[in-house]
Enzyme design. Structure first.
Site, PDB file in Angstrom:
ATOM      1  N   THR A  37       0.785  -1.113  -0.013  1.00  0.00           N
ATOM      2  CA  THR A  37       0.097  -0.033   0.092  1.00  0.00           C
ATOM      3  C   THR A  37       0.882   1.206  -0.039  1.00  0.00           C
ATOM      4  O   THR A  37       1.895   1.406   0.837  1.00  0.00           O
ATOM      5  CB  THR A  37      -0.842   0.031   1.411  1.00  0.00           C
ATOM      6  OG1 THR A  37      -1.726  -1.125   1.369  1.00  0.00           O
ATOM      7  CG2 THR A  37      -1.990   1.326   1.248  1.00  0.00           C
ATOM      8  N   CYS A  72      25.277   9.098   5.449  1.00  0.00           N
ATOM      9  CA  CYS A  72      25.153   7.449   5.351  1.00  0.00           C
ATOM     10  C   CYS A  72      26.273   6.795   5.660  1.00  0.00           C
ATOM     11  O   CYS A  72      26.362   5.725   5.923  1.00  0.00           O
ATOM     12  CB  CYS A  72      24.603   7.332   3.881  1.00  0.00           C
ATOM     13  SG  CYS A  72      22.989   7.885   3.635  1.00  0.00           S
TER      14      CYS A  72
HETATM   15  N1  PLP Z   1      22.215   9.150  -3.210  1.00  0.00           N
HETATM   16  C1  PLP Z   1      22.742  10.191  -2.845  1.00  0.00           C
HETATM   17  C2  PLP Z   1      23.630  11.020  -3.488  1.00  0.00           C
HETATM   18  C3  PLP Z   1      22.560  10.691  -1.540  1.00  0.00           C
HETATM   19  O1  PLP Z   1      23.115  11.829  -1.153  1.00  0.00           O
HETATM   20  C4  PLP Z   1      21.676  10.048  -0.653  1.00  0.00           C
HETATM   21  C5  PLP Z   1      21.352  10.479   0.687  1.00  0.00           C
HETATM   22  O2  PLP Z   1      22.247  10.896   1.315  1.00  0.00           O
HETATM   23  C6  PLP Z   1      20.894   8.725  -1.161  1.00  0.00           C
HETATM   24  C7  PLP Z   1      21.276   8.518  -2.559  1.00  0.00           C
HETATM   25  C8  PLP Z   1      20.086   7.980  -0.287  1.00  0.00           C
HETATM   26  O3  PLP Z   1      18.909   8.518  -0.289  1.00  0.00           O
HETATM   27  P1  PLP Z   1      17.681   8.019   0.726  1.00  0.00           P
HETATM   28  O4  PLP Z   1      18.010   8.399   2.023  1.00  0.00           O
HETATM   29  O5  PLP Z   1      16.331   8.429   0.159  1.00  0.00           O
HETATM   30  O6  PLP Z   1      17.643   6.605   0.729  1.00  0.00           O
END
Ligand code: PLP
Length: 375
Positions: free
Chosen positions: A236, A322
């Protein structure tokens, strides 16, 4: 609070958050239901899809909603390789991708695909290098549009055109997270087949994203359930989040030029303020997006400067959010100095940052340089 970490995530405007709240408390139906509430929810999805399609410059049925760019990229890369594996085995990407592409590539390599990671030359990427690497065995090319650490802009349209001219088998994916709704770019006018974008980088909530898939692109689903989102992303739909993303995209899409001009001003101002500061190096190339500035403070470890600035209520990043403090190796790739990454501060502007805030930030950085004992 002065927030300069907009490449990590952005603040949701109250008006946008209210749209999500309304979807949860009032129009809370399941878009697959046939009664009035369901139809109203379906209508909200359609409106959001329309605003995404307008921003991509594509048709509504070329947009699917996901939980974020990471999921979009997983659907795109596993989906395309699975659909095309009988035609070839080679994949081309860059050496500076975000973890959401990099780690999928590593997994595809473990599964037996040949993955070629193109390196920059003099801090830049050239379409020629991707075209030269493409052969009849190549099935997929995935390149980021704007690098999340330094703001480097890669020539994705030129790469897509060139590799597709060289081999008809190739599907091209672009990680558009740091460019979507920020640079004037209509993916549908290029040869790019798929583009991943994220909601929380553009003033929508976390947990929503989208994938542009050009009509006719070969892609196999890898997650099973209902037939939502063109049968590629079952489950959903997150109507409140999608609705907020649609509203934010509709507004940003109108303001791309205005916001870009604002970012150029802030960018020039920050550089002017930091000019003649001996221990600051600005890490950029001639192809840089103005809303990301990466600086290296000589002898001052990133985390120390980050905390110093944080104490003064200036929020910046020491690297990719990340990678959680782990080295990405990207700075070494682009600036040929592995050690530099320990000293970088990423400043990423948002639409609401002001010139006074930028002056304050530059001042705080200089104070930090004086106060912190250098290594
Ligand atoms: N790609 C890039 C270049 C990013 O800067 C990020 C997030 O930091 C992502 C992908 C991942 O995005 P999401 O947090 O929406 O999964």
């Amino acid at each position: 609070m002065h927030y300069f970490d907009n490449a990590a995530t952005t603040k949701v405007d109250e008006a946008i958050a209210k749209q999500a709240l309304l979807c949860m408390t009032h129009d809370f139906g399941n878009p697959s239901s046939f009664h009035k509430l369901g139809v109203a929810a379906q209508q909200k999805l359609t409106n959001s899809r329309k605003s995404l399609a307008k921003a991509f410059g594509c048709k509504e049925d070329e947009v699917i909603f996901t939980s974020g760019a990471t999921e979009s990229t997983n659907i795109a890369l596993f989906g395309a390789t699975c659909a095309l594996e009988k035609r070839g085995n080679k994949i081309i990407t860059t050496s500076i991708e975000h973890a959401s592409v990099k780690n999928v590539m590593d997994e595809l390599e473990r599964k037996g695909f040949e993955v070629v990671r193109i390196k920059p030359r003099n801090g830049k990427y050239y379409a020629k290098d991707f075209i030269d690497a493409t052969d009849d065995n190549t099935i997929l090319v995935s390149v980021m549009h704007v690098n999340n650490l330094t703001g480097l802009v890669l020539p994705v349209a030129e790469i897509a055109k060139g590799v597709k001219q060289k081999s008809r088998n190739v599907v091209v994916h672009v990680d558009g997270v740091q460019s979507f709704c920020k640079l004037p770019f209509k993916v549908s006018r290029t040869d790019i087949d798929m583009m991943s974008v994220s909601g929380h980088k553009i003033y929508a909530p976390k947990g929503v994203g989208a994938l542009y898939i050009k009509k006719g692109t070969k892609i196999k689903k890898h997650c099973y359930g209902g037939s939502h989102e063109n049968d590629l992303r079952p489950g959903t739909e997150a109507v409140p989040l999608i609705c907020a993303m649609g509203a934010s995209v509709a507004r940003l899409n109108q303001d791309v030029d205005k916001n870009l001009e604002h970012y150029y001003k802030l960018n020039a101002l920050l550089k002017e303020e930091l000019e003649n500061t001996d221990d600051i190096r600005i890490l950029e190339s001639e192809d840089n997006a103005p809303y990301i500035i990466c600086i290296a403070a000589k002898g001052v470890k990133s985390e120390i400067m980050l905390h110093f600035l944080g104490e003064k209520n200036f929020y910046v990043a020491s690297g990719s959010a990340c990678s959680k403090g782990k080295k990405t190796g990207i700075i070494g790739e682009l600036f040929e100095d592995d050690k530099l990454e320990d000293f970088i501060i990423r400043i990423s502007f948002g639409k609401d940052n002001t010139e006074d805030e930028v002056k304050g930030l530059a001042c705080a950085v200089k104070e930090g340089l004086d106060a912190i004992i250098k290594v």
